[in-house]
Design a protein around this motif. Structure first.
Motif, PDB file in Angstrom:
ATOM      1  N   GLU A  31      -0.559  -0.922 -17.713  1.00 18.27           N
ATOM      2  CA  GLU A  31       0.245  -1.984 -18.314  1.00 18.27           C
ATOM      3  C   GLU A  31       1.253  -2.486 -17.287  1.00 18.27           C
ATOM      4  O   GLU A  31       1.998  -1.718 -16.713  1.00 18.27           O
ATOM      5  CB  GLU A  31       0.974  -1.431 -19.543  1.00 18.27           C
ATOM      6  N   GLY A  32       1.269  -3.817 -17.041  1.00 19.11           N
ATOM      7  CA  GLY A  32       2.146  -4.380 -16.020  1.00 19.11           C
ATOM      8  C   GLY A  32       1.839  -3.803 -14.661  1.00 19.11           C
ATOM      9  O   GLY A  32       2.710  -3.657 -13.820  1.00 19.11           O
ATOM     10  N   GLY A  33       0.569  -3.449 -14.449  1.00 19.49           N
ATOM     11  CA  GLY A  33       0.161  -2.622 -13.332  1.00 19.49           C
ATOM     12  C   GLY A  33       0.195  -3.252 -11.963  1.00 19.49           C
ATOM     13  O   GLY A  33       0.561  -4.399 -11.766  1.00 19.49           O
ATOM     14  N   LEU A  34      -0.188  -2.442 -11.039  1.00 18.50           N
ATOM     15  CA  LEU A  34      -0.187  -2.786  -9.635  1.00 18.50           C
ATOM     16  C   LEU A  34      -1.560  -3.257  -9.201  1.00 18.50           C
ATOM     17  O   LEU A  34      -2.575  -2.741  -9.671  1.00 18.50           O
ATOM     18  CB  LEU A  34       0.176  -1.544  -8.807  1.00 18.50           C
ATOM     19  N   THR A  35      -1.579  -4.198  -8.272  1.00 13.25           N
ATOM     20  CA  THR A  35      -2.841  -4.569  -7.642  1.00 13.25           C
ATOM     21  C   THR A  35      -3.220  -3.457  -6.670  1.00 13.25           C
ATOM     22  O   THR A  35      -2.398  -2.590  -6.338  1.00 13.25           O
ATOM     23  CB  THR A  35      -2.701  -5.896  -6.871  1.00 13.25           C
ATOM     24  N   TRP A  36      -4.449  -3.498  -6.176  1.00 13.90           N
ATOM     25  CA  TRP A  36      -4.893  -2.481  -5.218  1.00 13.90           C
ATOM     26  C   TRP A  36      -4.003  -2.487  -3.965  1.00 13.90           C
ATOM     27  O   TRP A  36      -3.544  -1.428  -3.519  1.00 13.90           O
ATOM     28  CB  TRP A  36      -6.365  -2.680  -4.865  1.00 13.90           C
ATOM     29  N   PRO A  37      -3.714  -3.652  -3.350  1.00 13.95           N
ATOM     30  CA  PRO A  37      -2.839  -3.629  -2.173  1.00 13.95           C
ATOM     31  C   PRO A  37      -1.432  -3.103  -2.478  1.00 13.95           C
ATOM     32  O   PRO A  37      -0.852  -2.371  -1.670  1.00 13.95           O
ATOM     33  CB  PRO A  37      -2.780  -5.096  -1.729  1.00 13.95           C
ATOM     34  N   LEU A  42       2.596   1.274  -1.877  1.00 14.13           N
ATOM     35  CA  LEU A  42       3.508   2.232  -2.505  1.00 14.13           C
ATOM     36  C   LEU A  42       3.076   3.672  -2.241  1.00 14.13           C
ATOM     37  O   LEU A  42       3.919   4.547  -2.013  1.00 14.13           O
ATOM     38  CB  LEU A  42       3.612   1.974  -4.002  1.00 14.13           C
ATOM     39  N   LYS A  43       1.790   3.904  -2.256  1.00 19.73           N
ATOM     40  CA  LYS A  43       1.298   5.261  -1.991  1.00 19.73           C
ATOM     41  C   LYS A  43       1.630   5.678  -0.560  1.00 19.73           C
ATOM     42  O   LYS A  43       2.086   6.787  -0.319  1.00 19.73           O
ATOM     43  CB  LYS A  43      -0.207   5.344  -2.234  1.00 19.73           C
ATOM     44  N   ARG A  44       1.433   4.765   0.364  1.00 21.35           N
ATOM     45  CA  ARG A  44       1.736   5.068   1.757  1.00 21.35           C
ATOM     46  C   ARG A  44       3.230   5.361   1.932  1.00 21.35           C
ATOM     47  O   ARG A  44       3.623   6.288   2.634  1.00 21.35           O
ATOM     48  CB  ARG A  44       1.307   3.923   2.659  1.00 21.35           C
ATOM     49  N   ALA A  76      10.499  -7.972  -5.366  1.00 27.18           N
ATOM     50  CA  ALA A  76      10.990  -8.799  -6.477  1.00 27.18           C
ATOM     51  C   ALA A  76      10.967  -8.042  -7.796  1.00 27.18           C
ATOM     52  O   ALA A  76      11.795  -8.287  -8.679  1.00 27.18           O
ATOM     53  CB  ALA A  76      10.146 -10.077  -6.580  1.00 27.18           C
ATOM     54  N   ARG A  77      10.034  -7.103  -7.937  1.00 21.64           N
ATOM     55  CA  ARG A  77       9.923  -6.320  -9.173  1.00 21.64           C
ATOM     56  C   ARG A  77      10.736  -5.029  -9.109  1.00 21.64           C
ATOM     57  O   ARG A  77      10.671  -4.197 -10.012  1.00 21.64           O
ATOM     58  CB  ARG A  77       8.450  -6.029  -9.458  1.00 21.64           C
ATOM     59  N   GLY A  78      11.460  -4.825  -8.023  1.00 25.02           N
ATOM     60  CA  GLY A  78      12.295  -3.635  -7.901  1.00 25.02           C
ATOM     61  C   GLY A  78      11.528  -2.362  -7.597  1.00 25.02           C
ATOM     62  O   GLY A  78      12.035  -1.262  -7.827  1.00 25.02           O
ATOM     63  N   LEU A  79      10.312  -2.484  -7.062  1.00 26.40           N
ATOM     64  CA  LEU A  79       9.481  -1.317  -6.781  1.00 26.40           C
ATOM     65  C   LEU A  79       9.604  -0.850  -5.333  1.00 26.40           C
ATOM     66  O   LEU A  79       9.108   0.209  -4.969  1.00 26.40           O
ATOM     67  CB  LEU A  79       8.021  -1.637  -7.112  1.00 26.40           C
ATOM     68  N   LEU A  80      10.279  -1.669  -4.542  1.00 25.93           N
ATOM     69  CA  LEU A  80      10.419  -1.422  -3.117  1.00 25.93           C
ATOM     70  C   LEU A  80      11.797  -1.910  -2.700  1.00 25.93           C
ATOM     71  O   LEU A  80      12.282  -2.916  -3.235  1.00 25.93           O
ATOM     72  CB  LEU A  80       9.325  -2.216  -2.393  1.00 25.93           C
ATOM     73  N   GLU A  81      12.419  -1.182  -1.771  1.00 22.92           N
ATOM     74  CA  GLU A  81      13.703  -1.666  -1.262  1.00 22.92           C
ATOM     75  C   GLU A  81      13.633  -1.782   0.252  1.00 22.92           C
ATOM     76  O   GLU A  81      12.891  -1.064   0.916  1.00 22.92           O
ATOM     77  CB  GLU A  81      14.865  -0.783  -1.708  1.00 22.92           C
ATOM     78  N   ARG A 101       7.705   4.465  -7.620  1.00 19.37           N
ATOM     79  CA  ARG A 101       6.976   5.736  -7.743  1.00 19.37           C
ATOM     80  C   ARG A 101       6.442   5.917  -9.166  1.00 19.37           C
ATOM     81  O   ARG A 101       5.335   6.404  -9.365  1.00 19.37           O
ATOM     82  CB  ARG A 101       7.866   6.900  -7.312  1.00 19.37           C
ATOM     83  N   LYS A 102       7.217   5.460 -10.162  1.00 19.18           N
ATOM     84  CA  LYS A 102       6.752   5.544 -11.549  1.00 19.18           C
ATOM     85  C   LYS A 102       5.554   4.620 -11.770  1.00 19.18           C
ATOM     86  O   LYS A 102       4.578   5.006 -12.414  1.00 19.18           O
ATOM     87  CB  LYS A 102       7.869   5.192 -12.521  1.00 19.18           C
ATOM     88  N   ALA A 103       5.613   3.402 -11.242  1.00 19.73           N
ATOM     89  CA  ALA A 103       4.493   2.458 -11.389  1.00 19.73           C
ATOM     90  C   ALA A 103       3.228   3.018 -10.742  1.00 19.73           C
ATOM     91  O   ALA A 103       2.132   2.898 -11.290  1.00 19.73           O
ATOM     92  CB  ALA A 103       4.857   1.105 -10.781  1.00 19.73           C
TER      93      ALA A 103
END
Length: 145
Positions: A31-37, A42-44, A76-81, A101-103
């Motif tokens: 839900e509201g998920g991440l694309t593969w890239p 984020l994993k890296r 922009a979504r606050g998933l990276l700083e 990390r939660k996403a």
């Protein structure tokens, strides 16, 4: 009497089956998920720690410009700083946020749930044992490439 498969036959069969498996798995979005890239970036960052845009692009084997759009969306979504590099003010250091990390965890959980559902619905106990025995071999193969 059946003949053992050649290495080329095994390689072709694995390329076809693993390729289809990965394409299907990449289509799963939480839900509201991440694309593969986005998930890959984020994993890296989660595994390798903070890094620069240039180092991230090199690790992902894509251009700095290509990774830029992905980074912009994540930021922009606050998933990276992005913070200034203390050693070089011209560069930025990227890191994942707690929300990032939660996403990533949500996406992994969605994939695991999808796999568990498919396994329980379509595979018997003997087949589950075979898949479990094959998993370390597939991992070792991936590490060998």
């Amino acid at each position: 009497m059946s003949q053992d498969p050649s290495v080329d036959e095994v390689a072709a069969a694995l390329q076809l089956s693993i390729g289809m498996f990965l394409r299907r798995l990449r289509q799963v979005q939480a839900e509201g998920g991440l694309t593969w890239p986005e998930a890959s970036v984020l994993k890296r960052l989660a595994q390798g720690g903070p890094t620069t845009v240039t180092a991230l692009a090199k690790a992902e084997q894509i251009s700095v410009q290509s990774v830029g759009a992905t980074l912009g969306g994540l930021e922009a979504r606050g998933l990276l700083e992005r913070r200034p590099d203390p050693g070089d003010g011209r560069r930025a250091i990227l890191s994942s946020t707690e929300a990032g990390r939660k996403a990533l965890g949500d996406k992994n959980d969605a994939r695991t749930e999808l796999l568990a559902t498919a396994l329980s619905a379509r595979f018997n106990t003997a087949e589950l044992r075979q898949l479990m025995a094959a998993a370390p071999l597939i991992e070792r193969l991936g590490q060998s490439i």
